[in-house]
Design a protein around this motif. Structure first.
Motif, PDB file in Angstrom:
ATOM      1  N   GLN A   2      -0.812  51.587 191.979  1.00  0.00           N
ATOM      2  CA  GLN A   2      -0.260  50.518 191.258  1.00  0.00           C
ATOM      3  C   GLN A   2      -0.811  50.109 189.679  1.00  0.00           C
ATOM      4  OE1 GLN A   2      -1.588  47.915 194.423  1.00  0.00           O
ATOM      5  NE2 GLN A   2       0.454  47.763 195.172  1.00  0.00           N
ATOM      6  N   LEU A   3       0.157  49.594 188.912  1.00  0.00           N
ATOM      7  CA  LEU A   3      -0.638  49.185 187.432  1.00  0.00           C
ATOM      8  C   LEU A   3      -0.336  47.682 187.128  1.00  0.00           C
ATOM      9  CD1 LEU A   3       1.698  51.924 185.815  1.00  0.00           C
ATOM     10  CD2 LEU A   3      -0.669  52.192 186.427  1.00  0.00           C
ATOM     11  N   GLN A   4      -1.426  47.455 186.309  1.00  0.00           N
ATOM     12  CA  GLN A   4      -1.365  45.645 186.066  1.00  0.00           C
ATOM     13  C   GLN A   4      -1.637  45.785 184.620  1.00  0.00           C
ATOM     14  OE1 GLN A   4      -3.671  43.361 188.363  1.00  0.00           O
ATOM     15  NE2 GLN A   4      -3.468  41.516 186.928  1.00  0.00           N
ATOM     16  N   ALA A   5      -0.704  45.322 183.690  1.00  0.00           N
ATOM     17  CA  ALA A   5      -1.036  45.202 182.418  1.00  0.00           C
ATOM     18  C   ALA A   5      -1.268  43.766 182.223  1.00  0.00           C
ATOM     19  CB  ALA A   5       0.531  45.442 181.632  1.00  0.00           C
ATOM     20  N   SER A   6      -2.267  43.833 181.089  1.00  0.00           N
ATOM     21  CA  SER A   6      -2.714  42.550 180.450  1.00  0.00           C
ATOM     22  C   SER A   6      -3.219  42.588 179.023  1.00  0.00           C
ATOM     23  CB  SER A   6      -4.092  42.173 181.179  1.00  0.00           C
ATOM     24  OG  SER A   6      -5.066  43.313 180.900  1.00  0.00           O
ATOM     25  N   GLY A   7      -3.676  41.662 178.562  1.00  0.00           N
ATOM     26  CA  GLY A   7      -3.797  41.573 177.047  1.00  0.00           C
ATOM     27  C   GLY A   7      -2.900  40.786 176.108  1.00  0.00           C
ATOM     28  N   GLY A   8      -1.675  40.495 176.707  1.00  0.00           N
ATOM     29  CA  GLY A   8      -0.870  39.773 175.813  1.00  0.00           C
ATOM     30  C   GLY A   8      -1.038  38.501 175.591  1.00  0.00           C
ATOM     31  N   GLY A   9      -0.355  38.017 174.435  1.00  0.00           N
ATOM     32  CA  GLY A   9      -0.721  36.603 173.941  1.00  0.00           C
ATOM     33  C   GLY A   9       0.033  36.240 172.780  1.00  0.00           C
ATOM     34  N   LEU A  10      -0.389  35.273 172.065  1.00  0.00           N
ATOM     35  CA  LEU A  10       0.470  34.827 171.035  1.00  0.00           C
ATOM     36  C   LEU A  10      -0.387  35.187 169.629  1.00  0.00           C
ATOM     37  CD1 LEU A  10       2.779  32.974 169.625  1.00  0.00           C
ATOM     38  CD2 LEU A  10       1.050  31.108 169.834  1.00  0.00           C
ATOM     39  N   GLY A  14       1.316  40.178 161.162  1.00  0.00           N
ATOM     40  CA  GLY A  14       0.181  40.660 160.681  1.00  0.00           C
ATOM     41  C   GLY A  14      -0.915  40.990 161.479  1.00  0.00           C
ATOM     42  N   GLY A  15      -0.866  40.322 162.511  1.00  0.00           N
ATOM     43  CA  GLY A  15      -2.453  40.247 163.305  1.00  0.00           C
ATOM     44  C   GLY A  15      -2.378  41.612 164.385  1.00  0.00           C
ATOM     45  N   SER A  16      -3.041  41.491 165.276  1.00  0.00           N
ATOM     46  CA  SER A  16      -3.201  42.625 166.400  1.00  0.00           C
ATOM     47  C   SER A  16      -3.415  42.015 167.691  1.00  0.00           C
ATOM     48  CB  SER A  16      -4.548  43.538 165.764  1.00  0.00           C
ATOM     49  OG  SER A  16      -4.368  44.032 164.364  1.00  0.00           O
ATOM     50  N   LEU A  17      -3.161  42.857 168.517  1.00  0.00           N
ATOM     51  CA  LEU A  17      -3.389  42.621 170.009  1.00  0.00           C
ATOM     52  C   LEU A  17      -3.722  44.056 170.669  1.00  0.00           C
ATOM     53  CD1 LEU A  17      -0.965  40.244 171.357  1.00  0.00           C
ATOM     54  CD2 LEU A  17      -3.165  39.982 171.145  1.00  0.00           C
ATOM     55  N   SER A  18      -4.611  44.007 171.710  1.00  0.00           N
ATOM     56  CA  SER A  18      -4.852  45.429 172.377  1.00  0.00           C
ATOM     57  C   SER A  18      -4.285  45.089 173.976  1.00  0.00           C
ATOM     58  CB  SER A  18      -6.265  45.725 172.413  1.00  0.00           C
ATOM     59  OG  SER A  18      -6.340  46.901 173.085  1.00  0.00           O
ATOM     60  N   LEU A  19      -3.366  45.882 174.491  1.00  0.00           N
ATOM     61  CA  LEU A  19      -3.031  45.595 175.838  1.00  0.00           C
ATOM     62  C   LEU A  19      -3.581  46.680 176.989  1.00  0.00           C
ATOM     63  CD1 LEU A  19       0.812  45.238 175.324  1.00  0.00           C
ATOM     64  CD2 LEU A  19      -0.870  43.588 175.349  1.00  0.00           C
ATOM     65  N   LYS A  74     -11.895  55.673 183.709  1.00  0.00           N
ATOM     66  CA  LYS A  74     -12.019  54.216 184.092  1.00  0.00           C
ATOM     67  C   LYS A  74     -10.556  53.839 184.665  1.00  0.00           C
ATOM     68  CE  LYS A  74     -15.144  52.819 180.558  1.00  0.00           C
ATOM     69  NZ  LYS A  74     -15.435  51.937 179.468  1.00  0.00           N
ATOM     70  N   ASN A  75      -9.837  54.613 185.149  1.00  0.00           N
ATOM     71  CA  ASN A  75      -8.299  54.612 185.231  1.00  0.00           C
ATOM     72  C   ASN A  75      -7.610  53.595 184.615  1.00  0.00           C
ATOM     73  OD1 ASN A  75      -8.986  56.127 187.606  1.00  0.00           O
ATOM     74  ND2 ASN A  75      -9.698  54.670 188.780  1.00  0.00           N
ATOM     75  N   MET A  76      -7.530  53.522 183.054  1.00  0.00           N
ATOM     76  CA  MET A  76      -7.226  52.806 182.256  1.00  0.00           C
ATOM     77  C   MET A  76      -6.284  53.248 181.167  1.00  0.00           C
ATOM     78  SD  MET A  76      -8.445  49.578 183.085  1.00  0.00           S
ATOM     79  CE  MET A  76      -8.107  48.706 181.504  1.00  0.00           C
ATOM     80  N   ALA A  77      -5.369  52.772 180.649  1.00  0.00           N
ATOM     81  CA  ALA A  77      -4.588  52.983 179.487  1.00  0.00           C
ATOM     82  C   ALA A  77      -4.362  51.807 178.600  1.00  0.00           C
ATOM     83  CB  ALA A  77      -3.006  53.457 179.866  1.00  0.00           C
ATOM     84  N   TYR A  78      -4.329  52.137 177.392  1.00  0.00           N
ATOM     85  CA  TYR A  78      -4.150  51.130 176.357  1.00  0.00           C
ATOM     86  C   TYR A  78      -3.014  51.148 175.400  1.00  0.00           C
ATOM     87  CZ  TYR A  78      -9.129  50.952 178.278  1.00  0.00           C
ATOM     88  OH  TYR A  78     -10.370  51.100 178.824  1.00  0.00           O
ATOM     89  N   LEU A  79      -2.619  50.163 174.679  1.00  0.00           N
ATOM     90  CA  LEU A  79      -1.705  50.071 173.722  1.00  0.00           C
ATOM     91  C   LEU A  79      -2.399  49.073 172.728  1.00  0.00           C
ATOM     92  CD1 LEU A  79       1.167  51.078 172.732  1.00  0.00           C
ATOM     93  CD2 LEU A  79       1.855  48.782 173.442  1.00  0.00           C
ATOM     94  N   GLN A  80      -2.830  49.617 171.509  1.00  0.00           N
ATOM     95  CA  GLN A  80      -3.316  49.126 170.294  1.00  0.00           C
ATOM     96  C   GLN A  80      -2.203  48.761 169.360  1.00  0.00           C
ATOM     97  OE1 GLN A  80      -6.460  47.735 169.764  1.00  0.00           O
ATOM     98  NE2 GLN A  80      -5.662  46.736 167.881  1.00  0.00           N
ATOM     99  N   MET A  81      -1.970  47.365 168.929  1.00  0.00           N
ATOM    100  CA  MET A  81      -0.802  47.152 168.211  1.00  0.00           C
ATOM    101  C   MET A  81      -1.344  46.570 166.988  1.00  0.00           C
ATOM    102  SD  MET A  81       1.759  45.647 171.216  1.00  0.00           S
ATOM    103  CE  MET A  81       0.736  44.226 171.596  1.00  0.00           C
ATOM    104  N   ASN A  82      -1.198  46.991 165.890  1.00  0.00           N
ATOM    105  CA  ASN A  82      -1.737  46.276 164.686  1.00  0.00           C
ATOM    106  C   ASN A  82      -0.450  45.725 163.677  1.00  0.00           C
ATOM    107  OD1 ASN A  82      -4.190  46.930 165.269  1.00  0.00           O
ATOM    108  ND2 ASN A  82      -4.236  48.957 164.352  1.00  0.00           N
ATOM    109  N   ASN A  83      -0.533  45.055 162.627  1.00  0.00           N
ATOM    110  CA  ASN A  83       0.423  44.709 161.907  1.00  0.00           C
ATOM    111  C   ASN A  83       1.652  44.224 162.427  1.00  0.00           C
ATOM    112  OD1 ASN A  83       1.713  44.212 159.554  1.00  0.00           O
ATOM    113  ND2 ASN A  83       2.506  46.262 159.247  1.00  0.00           N
ATOM    114  N   LEU A  84       1.361  43.537 163.734  1.00  0.00           N
ATOM    115  CA  LEU A  84       2.379  42.943 164.151  1.00  0.00           C
ATOM    116  C   LEU A  84       3.450  42.166 163.588  1.00  0.00           C
ATOM    117  CD1 LEU A  84       0.342  42.098 167.617  1.00  0.00           C
ATOM    118  CD2 LEU A  84       2.463  43.496 167.669  1.00  0.00           C
ATOM    119  N   LYS A  85       4.794  42.278 164.064  1.00  0.00           N
ATOM    120  CA  LYS A  85       5.995  41.790 163.469  1.00  0.00           C
ATOM    121  C   LYS A  85       6.513  40.770 164.573  1.00  0.00           C
ATOM    122  CE  LYS A  85       6.734  45.770 160.547  1.00  0.00           C
ATOM    123  NZ  LYS A  85       7.668  46.856 160.314  1.00  0.00           N
ATOM    124  N   PRO A  86       7.275  39.794 164.170  1.00  0.00           N
ATOM    125  CA  PRO A  86       8.111  38.902 165.089  1.00  0.00           C
ATOM    126  C   PRO A  86       8.862  39.765 165.918  1.00  0.00           C
ATOM    127  CG  PRO A  86       8.058  38.028 162.852  1.00  0.00           C
ATOM    128  CD  PRO A  86       7.433  39.071 162.799  1.00  0.00           C
TER     129      PRO A  86
END
Length: 124
Positions: A2-10, A14-19, A74-86
């Protein structure tokens, strides 16, 4: 698994988020993919990574801005998102498929396990 994604937000443009994508057990035999779906649009391929993390493939709209990675210990995967756009605003999903060494997939129908999604909103 089973998978659970997290880390989203507002975040502002130009900002960054890491999922993060947390798995319930080992994912070393699984190809991992990230997809996203914006309101009124079809689910879109974002990124995929092979079992050992030796190869990654990114969707055209995120190349040069996003990075996919994994930590099998760690049984983990990641998505690093930089320079985010609308236009990156969407619900982001991680997905998995048991496969062979070196395989990767960009089609949503190739994946057999899906997480619940995490909302990413990018303001202009």
């Amino acid at each position: 698994v089973q998978l659970q994604a997290s880390g989203g937000g507002l975040v502002q443009a130009g900002g960054s988020l890491s999922l993060s994508c947390a798995a319930s057990r080992t994912i070393s035999d699984y190809v991992i993919g990230w997809f996203r779906q914006a309101p009124g649009k079809e689910r879109e391929f974002v990124a995929t990574i092979t079992r050992a993390g030796t190869r990654t493939v990114l969707g055209n709209s995120v190349k040069g801005r996003f990075t996919i990675s994994r930590d099998n210990a760690k049984n983990m995967a990641y998505l690093q998102m930089n320079n985010l756009k609308p236009d990156d605003t969407a619900v982001y999903y991680c997905a998995a498929r048991a496969s062979v060494t070196g395989a990767y997939y960009s089609g949503q129908h190739d994946y057999t396990v899906w997480g619940q999604g995490t909302q990413v909103t990018v303001s202009s």
